[in-house]
Design a protein around this motif. Sequence first.
Motif, PDB file in Angstrom:
ATOM      1  N   ASP A 158       2.231  12.635   0.745  1.00 22.98           N
ATOM      2  CA  ASP A 158       1.589  11.366   1.072  1.00 22.98           C
ATOM      3  C   ASP A 158       0.388  11.527   1.994  1.00 22.98           C
ATOM      4  O   ASP A 158      -0.054  10.576   2.636  1.00 22.98           O
ATOM      5  N   THR A 159      -0.157  12.732   2.021  1.00 20.59           N
ATOM      6  CA  THR A 159      -1.348  13.017   2.822  1.00 20.59           C
ATOM      7  C   THR A 159      -2.595  12.894   1.950  1.00 20.59           C
ATOM      8  O   THR A 159      -2.623  13.384   0.820  1.00 20.59           O
ATOM      9  N   SER A 160      -3.622  12.233   2.456  1.00 22.48           N
ATOM     10  CA  SER A 160      -4.871  12.109   1.702  1.00 22.48           C
ATOM     11  C   SER A 160      -5.416  13.484   1.343  1.00 22.48           C
ATOM     12  O   SER A 160      -5.407  14.415   2.164  1.00 22.48           O
ATOM     13  N   ILE A 161      -5.905  13.621   0.117  1.00 19.19           N
ATOM     14  CA  ILE A 161      -6.492  14.899  -0.285  1.00 19.19           C
ATOM     15  C   ILE A 161      -7.706  15.249   0.575  1.00 19.19           C
ATOM     16  O   ILE A 161      -8.088  16.424   0.665  1.00 19.19           O
ATOM     17  N   LEU A 203      -6.399   8.914  -2.385  1.00 16.49           N
ATOM     18  CA  LEU A 203      -5.620   9.736  -3.310  1.00 16.49           C
ATOM     19  C   LEU A 203      -4.759  10.731  -2.540  1.00 16.49           C
ATOM     20  O   LEU A 203      -5.216  11.363  -1.590  1.00 16.49           O
ATOM     21  N   THR A 204      -3.519  10.863  -2.972  1.00 21.88           N
ATOM     22  CA  THR A 204      -2.562  11.797  -2.371  1.00 21.88           C
ATOM     23  C   THR A 204      -1.902  12.601  -3.490  1.00 21.88           C
ATOM     24  O   THR A 204      -1.967  12.218  -4.671  1.00 21.88           O
ATOM     25  N   PRO A 205      -1.240  13.711  -3.156  1.00 22.85           N
ATOM     26  CA  PRO A 205      -0.508  14.433  -4.204  1.00 22.85           C
ATOM     27  C   PRO A 205       0.506  13.556  -4.938  1.00 22.85           C
ATOM     28  O   PRO A 205       0.649  13.662  -6.163  1.00 22.85           O
ATOM     29  N   ARG A 206       1.220  12.685  -4.221  1.00 26.96           N
ATOM     30  CA  ARG A 206       2.184  11.819  -4.904  1.00 26.96           C
ATOM     31  C   ARG A 206       1.483  10.902  -5.903  1.00 26.96           C
ATOM     32  O   ARG A 206       1.962  10.709  -7.031  1.00 26.96           O
ATOM     33  N   GLU A 250       7.692  23.794   1.563  1.00 26.85           N
ATOM     34  CA  GLU A 250       7.243  24.782   2.545  1.00 26.85           C
ATOM     35  C   GLU A 250       6.345  24.184   3.616  1.00 26.85           C
ATOM     36  O   GLU A 250       5.905  24.892   4.531  1.00 26.85           O
ATOM     37  N   GLY A 251       6.035  22.899   3.499  1.00 29.43           N
ATOM     38  CA  GLY A 251       5.168  22.255   4.472  1.00 29.43           C
ATOM     39  C   GLY A 251       3.703  22.583   4.309  1.00 29.43           C
ATOM     40  O   GLY A 251       2.893  22.299   5.204  1.00 29.43           O
TER      41      GLY A 251
END
Length: 392
Positions: free
Chosen positions: A109-112, A144-147, A103-104
């Motif tokens: 790969d975006t930093s938390i 840290l990223t979600p991945r 859903e965007g």
Amino acid sequence: MNALRAWSLCVLMSSGCATAPPPREAPLVPSMAALDAEAARAMAATGAKGLAIAVIDGGRVVSTRAYGVRNAKDEPLLPDTVMYGASLTKTVFAYLVMQLADEGRIGLDTSISRYLDRPLPSYADESRYSTWSHLAGDERWRALTPRILLTHSAGFANFGFLEPDGRLRIHFPPGSRYAYSGDGLILLQFVLERGLGLEVGAELQRRVFDRFGMRDTHLQWRADFARNLADGWKADGSVEPHDERSTVRAAGSMDTTLDDLSRFVAALVRGDGLSPQAFAGMTSPQLPITTRSQFPTLQDELPPPMRRKDLAAGLGVVVFDGPQGRGFFKGGHNDSTGNTLVCLPRGRRCVLILANDVRAEAAFPHLVRFVLGEAGVPWDWEYGERAFWDGR
């Protein structure tokens, strides 16, 4: 394009192509009588008091069977008995995160740090989450990223409270290697709740439990669970009462039933609710696994020549390659619980086992093989050096 490749592409794209799947390389689903007999043999061999098995074939649930008892009163374990989901919670949570990525609303790969209104270590410590303040002075948290969190490569121990001094820390550069961490999943829960304003329990209720008719599944204790609830048995044969978990924890607070969770597993292997890209990403290799076994979490990496090439972290699951092609699996465990989920996307075939007796784990490799044929599940990595029942 050959038939196998065409069929695989159709499955990936969920396009409903008419091309038939290739012939099975494993036996057909065993008869219920044969499965019942094998489960009885497994329980007798291991001493397990309770065991429940679901079989998914062609992306649909074809059988849910429960054996033994749910408590010391010898009340029967049933397919709709409430059992502890343990770390299978992580896979359900990862499914939610992949929907949000579709859903965007979150970037894998975006930093938390992009989702938080202030630095992570500045948040007050809360028992619901972990001790983020312990990371003060270590700016690596920004990597840290979600991945990274979904692939267990944050650099955390399993939980900060298990560290010798009880302090959460980052042990290696985030994203560089696999080391199982419940705190990593709890951090991602924190990001969704504090950063995106979501309530993870409510989102899972709406997006998963309601959608798939999982009426007796929740991440918090419900009083109505008590009417048909499984206690557990430890390795020494002692009984452990079911824990009434009052806090939503993405790392492992789910109560569920075999009937309920099998519906989710069937939907997952079909890719329901996910884009083809999200399903492929969740169930494809994301990060090599370079340790001899899953636990202890922070063990040394093997030298490159000794590392397995058939094993990698997916997103919320572990991915392996075997004689029937690529598969994925996830385990769940505590002192009185043993759970496993194994899926082969080609053929959309899965086995789900929930056991309210940890001794049943010794029979998991045989029972999965009995249903699916030899799939190549890396049991030695999952459980380390332990004895398994070989079916004899």
